[in-house]
Design a protein around this motif. Structure first.
Motif, PDB file in Angstrom:
ATOM      1  N   PRO A 344      46.478  55.735  39.211  1.00 36.13           N
ATOM      2  CA  PRO A 344      46.540  55.189  37.849  1.00 36.13           C
ATOM      3  C   PRO A 344      47.492  53.999  37.800  1.00 36.13           C
ATOM      4  O   PRO A 344      48.571  54.036  38.383  1.00 36.13           O
ATOM      5  N   SER A 345      47.093  52.935  37.136  1.00 33.69           N
ATOM      6  CA  SER A 345      47.951  51.754  37.014  1.00 33.69           C
ATOM      7  C   SER A 345      47.565  50.976  35.769  1.00 33.69           C
ATOM      8  O   SER A 345      46.385  50.702  35.527  1.00 33.69           O
ATOM      9  N   GLU A 346      48.577  50.607  35.005  1.00 34.29           N
ATOM     10  CA  GLU A 346      48.322  49.878  33.760  1.00 34.29           C
ATOM     11  C   GLU A 346      47.956  48.422  34.017  1.00 34.29           C
ATOM     12  O   GLU A 346      47.427  47.745  33.132  1.00 34.29           O
ATOM     13  N   ASN A 347      48.232  47.920  35.229  1.00 36.59           N
ATOM     14  CA  ASN A 347      47.998  46.501  35.527  1.00 36.59           C
ATOM     15  C   ASN A 347      46.636  46.201  36.141  1.00 36.59           C
ATOM     16  O   ASN A 347      46.263  45.037  36.278  1.00 36.59           O
ATOM     17  N   MET A 348      45.905  47.225  36.551  1.00 38.21           N
ATOM     18  CA  MET A 348      44.668  46.939  37.270  1.00 38.21           C
ATOM     19  C   MET A 348      43.564  46.464  36.320  1.00 38.21           C
ATOM     20  O   MET A 348      43.519  46.846  35.147  1.00 38.21           O
ATOM     21  N   PRO A 349      42.664  45.617  36.827  1.00 35.76           N
ATOM     22  CA  PRO A 349      41.555  45.111  36.010  1.00 35.76           C
ATOM     23  C   PRO A 349      40.491  46.188  35.811  1.00 35.76           C
ATOM     24  O   PRO A 349      40.542  47.256  36.428  1.00 35.76           O
ATOM     25  N   ASP A 350      39.530  45.897  34.959  1.00 34.83           N
ATOM     26  CA  ASP A 350      38.444  46.841  34.690  1.00 34.83           C
ATOM     27  C   ASP A 350      37.520  46.998  35.893  1.00 34.83           C
ATOM     28  O   ASP A 350      36.873  48.027  36.060  1.00 34.83           O
ATOM     29  N   GLN A 351      37.453  45.963  36.701  1.00 36.53           N
ATOM     30  CA  GLN A 351      36.661  46.045  37.925  1.00 36.53           C
ATOM     31  C   GLN A 351      37.257  45.113  38.979  1.00 36.53           C
ATOM     32  O   GLN A 351      37.949  44.159  38.662  1.00 36.53           O
ATOM     33  N   THR A 352      36.981  45.432  40.248  1.00 37.19           N
ATOM     34  CA  THR A 352      37.515  44.635  41.347  1.00 37.19           C
ATOM     35  C   THR A 352      36.804  43.293  41.435  1.00 37.19           C
ATOM     36  O   THR A 352      35.577  43.208  41.297  1.00 37.19           O
ATOM     37  N   SER A 353      37.584  42.246  41.670  1.00 38.57           N
ATOM     38  CA  SER A 353      37.004  40.921  41.925  1.00 38.57           C
ATOM     39  C   SER A 353      37.611  40.381  43.216  1.00 38.57           C
ATOM     40  O   SER A 353      38.827  40.462  43.421  1.00 38.57           O
ATOM     41  N   ILE A 354      36.758  39.835  44.090  1.00 38.30           N
ATOM     42  CA  ILE A 354      37.219  39.317  45.374  1.00 38.30           C
ATOM     43  C   ILE A 354      36.776  37.856  45.498  1.00 38.30           C
ATOM     44  O   ILE A 354      35.683  37.548  45.969  1.00 38.30           O
ATOM     45  N   PRO A 355      37.629  36.907  45.057  1.00 33.97           N
ATOM     46  CA  PRO A 355      37.237  35.496  45.077  1.00 33.97           C
ATOM     47  C   PRO A 355      37.445  34.817  46.428  1.00 33.97           C
ATOM     48  O   PRO A 355      37.146  33.635  46.572  1.00 33.97           O
TER      49      PRO A 355
END
Length: 457
Positions: A344-355
């Protein structure tokens, strides 16, 4: 002439190990075993206790007949949160229930309604609400779900003490097992919590003995000094505590990353409980503050995703070297990119993005985000303790990117990595020995390496 040795059974959930150590605590023999799990009466997978007992007796009896070694002492290091309930005949009455087995909400609700509030009870006992991981809750659950079985219990023994009982016929309780997030111990009063007496559970728990207690046992024609057993996490601390003079924090990494502070004072704070901190116990009964992070498990899941995304071999992550320039570039414009599966983490995005366009860049991003979580977990464990020394052991101790980043973010601490596959087994051997460890013990036996922060641009 036979070599005089100390024998240790080191029992993990997966691997069962048997070691022999010489007088200088050097490993001279080892054996491994694994057993398929069986099912309890509800069909939930659990330890094959019968197979474990049979193997332990066979291995030990075989080594007693060795022409090379003379076993002088024996001890046991085992995973925690596991109880064996024995009847009047000394035989187990139930399966060794798996600490991951779910407990119905109405059972825990009735417990906390009677003995809560939850936050206060968690602070005093050093035990967040963790279901069967609280062995006190296991006993409360058994009393309420199988009252007839509960009545037949003569003693409930934590697993290290049960293995000791197999060889000594002496039932005991022991501090490090009692104090391992069990809900049983009141760290303010330094005795069993009031609820243990009200439920009559204290009558099922044999007398408490010190972790270093031994009994001279006549076993099959041999006089052997046998220990009472010890909880594996507490055992792994012993070589550090016995050879380091200044306060330190140990981070034991693997599937779980466990930040261990043996120098915490007082009971847990409300913030500690909010951050899922808990207490283990030192061999003298004093609390050991622990902060946990599901680091290795999350790492494994995320690396698999990255490997598939970039179409690289599954072990490509093992070959990545730390790139300082790459770190500066990522850190300069840092944003959180990974959605965690198990943390659990309050900073993580709703989904992973790998640019990123290659695996190494994405891997550095992943490790940076994981190390930020690790840094937070370490600081939670340290709390207000004045600790400047940090030791990292386990699977991540040789991960260059992890260590470089951690040394940078914790640049006011002296960071060292250690390498010992013996871990808790060595501690179990030391605790029943009269030998005093030299200050160079870790350096000699644990391949200690110093690490310094790299210079910022």
């Amino acid at each position: 002439m036979k070599m005089k040795v100390t024998a240790v059974f080191d029992i993990g959930r997966t691997n069962k190990k048997f070691f022999l150590f010489d007088d200088n605590f050097q490993e001279v023999h080892r054996e491994y075993a694994r057993f398929d799990e069986i099912e309890d009466e509800d069909g939930y997978p659990t330890e094959n206790l019968e197979a474990l007992e049979k193997w332990a007796k066979e291995v030990f009896d075989k080594m007693l007949d060795s022409s090379k070694y003379e076993i002088e002492s024996l001890n046991f290091s085992c995973y925690g949160a596991s109880l064996v309930h024995i009847g009047q005949d000394g035989k187990p009455l139930t399966p060794l229930y798996n600490y991951m087995k779910p407990i119905k909400e109405d059972v825990s609700d009735s417990f906390y309604k009677a003995y809560g509030p939850e936050k206060k009870l968690s602070r005093i006992t050093g035990s967040p609400k963790m279901g069967m991981l609280n062995t006190g809750m296991q006993l409360y659950w058994l009393k309420n779900s199988q009252p007839e079985i509960f009545k037949k219990i003569k003693y409930s023994l934590h697993l290290p003490q049960y293995l000791s009982y197999l060889f000594t016929d002496i039932p005991v309780s022991e501090y490090t097992s009692i104090g391992c997030h069990t809900l049983l111990w009141d760290f303010q009063k330094k005795e069993y919590h009031q609820w243990v007496y009200k439920e009559g559970i204290d009558k099922k728990l044999p007398p408490i003995e010190p972790s270093g207690k031994t009994n001279l046992i006549h076993y099959k024609g041999h006089k052997i000094k046998m220990g009472v057993g010890i909880h594996d996490s507490s055992s792994a601390l012993i070589p550090y505590i016995r050879s380091i003079t200044k306060p330190f924090l140990l981070v034991s990494t693997g599937t779980w990353s466990i930040s261990i502070n043996p120098f915490n004072e007082g009971i847990l704070t409300p913030d500690d409980i909010k951050n899922n901190s808990l207490f283990n116990m030192r061999i003298d009964g004093s609390p050991v503050k622990v902060s946990t992070l599901f680091l290795g498990n999350e790492y494994k899941l995320q690396v698999k995703v990255l490997s598939e995304h970039f179409n690289v071999p599954h072990d490509a992550h093992r070959k990545v070297k730390f790139n300082k320039d790459l770190f500066f570039k990522i850190n300069r414009d840092f944003v959180h990119m990974f959605k965690w599966h198990t943390i659990p983490s309050e900073n993580m995005p709703d989904q992973t993005s790998i640019p990123y366009d290659n695996f190494d860049k994405a891997y550095h991003q992943l490790l940076l985000e994981l190390v930020l979580l690790q840094e937070k977990s370490i600081k939670i464990a340290i709390g207000n303790s004045k600790i400047k020394q940090l030791y990292i052991d386990g699977g991540f101790s040789d991960n260059e990117v992890y260590i470089k980043l951690l040394s940078q973010f914790l640049n006011t601490m002296k960071l060292r990595t250690t390498n010992s596959s013996l871990g808790s087994a060595l501690g179990a051997a030391i605790i029943i020995s009269d030998k005093v460890l030299e200050s160079k013990f870790l350096k000699t036996n644990y391949a200690v390496k110093k690490h310094s922060p790299f210079i910022k641009k």
